[in-house]
Design a protein around this motif. Sequence first.
Motif, PDB file in Angstrom:
ATOM      1  N   SER A 182      11.519   7.884  12.055  1.00 41.67           N
ATOM      2  CA  SER A 182      12.749   7.129  11.828  1.00 41.67           C
ATOM      3  C   SER A 182      13.898   7.864  12.505  1.00 41.67           C
ATOM      4  O   SER A 182      13.767   9.005  12.947  1.00 41.67           O
ATOM      5  N   VAL A 183      15.021   7.176  12.591  1.00 43.04           N
ATOM      6  CA  VAL A 183      16.232   7.735  13.199  1.00 43.04           C
ATOM      7  C   VAL A 183      17.365   7.588  12.201  1.00 43.04           C
ATOM      8  O   VAL A 183      17.538   6.535  11.581  1.00 43.04           O
ATOM      9  N   ARG A 184      18.115   8.650  12.025  1.00 40.21           N
ATOM     10  CA  ARG A 184      19.252   8.616  11.094  1.00 40.21           C
ATOM     11  C   ARG A 184      20.291   9.625  11.532  1.00 40.21           C
ATOM     12  O   ARG A 184      20.069  10.431  12.446  1.00 40.21           O
ATOM     13  N   GLN A 185      21.440   9.588  10.876  1.00 39.41           N
ATOM     14  CA  GLN A 185      22.466  10.593  11.115  1.00 39.41           C
ATOM     15  C   GLN A 185      22.056  11.912  10.446  1.00 39.41           C
ATOM     16  O   GLN A 185      21.405  11.909   9.404  1.00 39.41           O
ATOM     17  N   PRO A 186      22.409  13.045  11.035  1.00 39.09           N
ATOM     18  CA  PRO A 186      21.963  14.331  10.505  1.00 39.09           C
ATOM     19  C   PRO A 186      22.734  14.765   9.265  1.00 39.09           C
ATOM     20  O   PRO A 186      23.882  14.365   9.053  1.00 39.09           O
ATOM     21  N   THR A 187      22.081  15.602   8.464  1.00 43.32           N
ATOM     22  CA  THR A 187      22.774  16.255   7.358  1.00 43.32           C
ATOM     23  C   THR A 187      23.583  17.433   7.905  1.00 43.32           C
ATOM     24  O   THR A 187      23.433  17.833   9.067  1.00 43.32           O
ATOM     25  N   GLU A 188      24.422  18.001   7.062  1.00 43.47           N
ATOM     26  CA  GLU A 188      25.211  19.158   7.480  1.00 43.47           C
ATOM     27  C   GLU A 188      24.295  20.326   7.865  1.00 43.47           C
ATOM     28  O   GLU A 188      24.552  21.018   8.859  1.00 43.47           O
ATOM     29  N   THR A 189      23.236  20.523   7.095  1.00 48.22           N
ATOM     30  CA  THR A 189      22.284  21.598   7.413  1.00 48.22           C
ATOM     31  C   THR A 189      21.670  21.393   8.785  1.00 48.22           C
ATOM     32  O   THR A 189      21.496  22.347   9.560  1.00 48.22           O
ATOM     33  N   GLU A 190      21.350  20.149   9.126  1.00 51.11           N
ATOM     34  CA  GLU A 190      20.730  19.854  10.411  1.00 51.11           C
ATOM     35  C   GLU A 190      21.714  20.009  11.561  1.00 51.11           C
ATOM     36  O   GLU A 190      21.347  20.490  12.636  1.00 51.11           O
ATOM     37  N   VAL A 191      22.956  19.598  11.350  1.00 49.04           N
ATOM     38  CA  VAL A 191      23.976  19.781  12.389  1.00 49.04           C
ATOM     39  C   VAL A 191      24.134  21.256  12.712  1.00 49.04           C
ATOM     40  O   VAL A 191      24.159  21.668  13.882  1.00 49.04           O
ATOM     41  N   GLN A 192      24.214  22.074  11.676  1.00 45.83           N
ATOM     42  CA  GLN A 192      24.414  23.505  11.878  1.00 45.83           C
ATOM     43  C   GLN A 192      23.163  24.170  12.445  1.00 45.83           C
ATOM     44  O   GLN A 192      23.237  24.980  13.369  1.00 45.83           O
ATOM     45  N   GLY A 193      21.997  23.822  11.904  1.00 48.84           N
ATOM     46  CA  GLY A 193      20.763  24.468  12.326  1.00 48.84           C
ATOM     47  C   GLY A 193      20.376  24.145  13.757  1.00 48.84           C
ATOM     48  O   GLY A 193      19.837  24.995  14.470  1.00 48.84           O
ATOM     49  N   LEU A 194      20.671  22.910  14.195  1.00 51.47           N
ATOM     50  CA  LEU A 194      20.307  22.488  15.540  1.00 51.47           C
ATOM     51  C   LEU A 194      21.487  22.518  16.502  1.00 51.47           C
ATOM     52  O   LEU A 194      21.339  22.159  17.672  1.00 51.47           O
ATOM     53  N   ASP A 195      22.654  22.939  16.013  1.00 54.88           N
ATOM     54  CA  ASP A 195      23.858  23.010  16.854  1.00 54.88           C
ATOM     55  C   ASP A 195      24.098  21.671  17.540  1.00 54.88           C
ATOM     56  O   ASP A 195      24.272  21.593  18.759  1.00 54.88           O
ATOM     57  N   LEU A 196      24.110  20.590  16.749  1.00 52.43           N
ATOM     58  CA  LEU A 196      24.212  19.245  17.291  1.00 52.43           C
ATOM     59  C   LEU A 196      25.644  18.895  17.673  1.00 52.43           C
ATOM     60  O   LEU A 196      26.578  19.199  16.928  1.00 52.43           O
ATOM     61  N   PRO A 197      25.831  18.230  18.808  1.00 48.65           N
ATOM     62  CA  PRO A 197      27.155  17.689  19.141  1.00 48.65           C
ATOM     63  C   PRO A 197      27.516  16.582  18.158  1.00 48.65           C
ATOM     64  O   PRO A 197      26.649  16.043  17.456  1.00 48.65           O
ATOM     65  N   PRO A 198      28.805  16.188  18.104  1.00 44.68           N
ATOM     66  CA  PRO A 198      29.212  15.110  17.203  1.00 44.68           C
ATOM     67  C   PRO A 198      28.515  13.793  17.545  1.00 44.68           C
ATOM     68  O   PRO A 198      28.210  13.514  18.711  1.00 44.68           O
ATOM     69  N   ASP A 199      28.257  13.008  16.509  1.00 45.12           N
ATOM     70  CA  ASP A 199      27.774  11.629  16.650  1.00 45.12           C
ATOM     71  C   ASP A 199      26.362  11.515  17.212  1.00 45.12           C
ATOM     72  O   ASP A 199      25.956  10.444  17.668  1.00 45.12           O
ATOM     73  N   VAL A 200      25.584  12.587  17.202  1.00 54.60           N
ATOM     74  CA  VAL A 200      24.215  12.531  17.709  1.00 54.60           C
ATOM     75  C   VAL A 200      23.259  12.318  16.532  1.00 54.60           C
ATOM     76  O   VAL A 200      23.253  13.110  15.585  1.00 54.60           O
TER      77      VAL A 200
END
Length: 238
Positions: A182-200
């Motif tokens: 599935s595809v969804r918006q990331p959690t805060e932990t995932e944004v930080q852990g994967l160093d995700l750019p905004p809106d990915v």
Amino acid sequence: MGRRLDSRPRHQQIAAELRAEIMSGDLKAGEQLPSTPHLVARFHAANATIQRALQALKDEGFVRGHAGKGVFIRDRRPHVVDASAYEPPSPREYSYELLKVGQVTPPSDVAAAFEVGGDDLVVMRHRLLLHGGAPVELSWSYYPVSIAAGSPLAGRGRIRGGAPQALADLGYPQRHFRDRISVRQPTETEVQGLDLPPDVPVFRQFRVIYSDGERPVEASVLIKGGHLYELSYHQIAV
């Protein structure tokens, strides 16, 4: 019933159009993007809006700016994961960090896969996968305590041959798996852990691995940045 309108900010809409053209190959690696005035005219947008769209693509690694020359498409090949494989491609380019190991209460989908109660514990191994030193996947792998307790799967060290070898040594060789993606918006932990750019967004793979007798021996949640990956499937006609 009316169709939903695209209510995203205009710069996100423009970035999405350009991203799609890059991923399809209509805009090729090494090519220069059209000039800002051209993009302003094409998308009927303000200069500042175009710059925000380009910055989003830079953050995601699709384009690179060269001072005084313009913005160019990066030679950026996605990580293609063969969904029929247990391991990522080109293992020598990958490394991982073991973030946490321990006995935990399983998430509901893991408990259902193992057919255990909500109060039962499972062994969890939480890892960060890196490619060239950059984070590309977070994973949480779970194992029944009846299988993993006292084994390398429950230890904090690296496992020689990985989890497949450890399970095989315990008498539970991996025979097949089932994935839900599935595809969804990331959690805060995932944004930080994967160093995700905004809106990915992220891919979420929920994988259950079975041994002999259809016994589930591993359940994993794999989180991958949507801007980095393609999943590849191959089916043989019967």
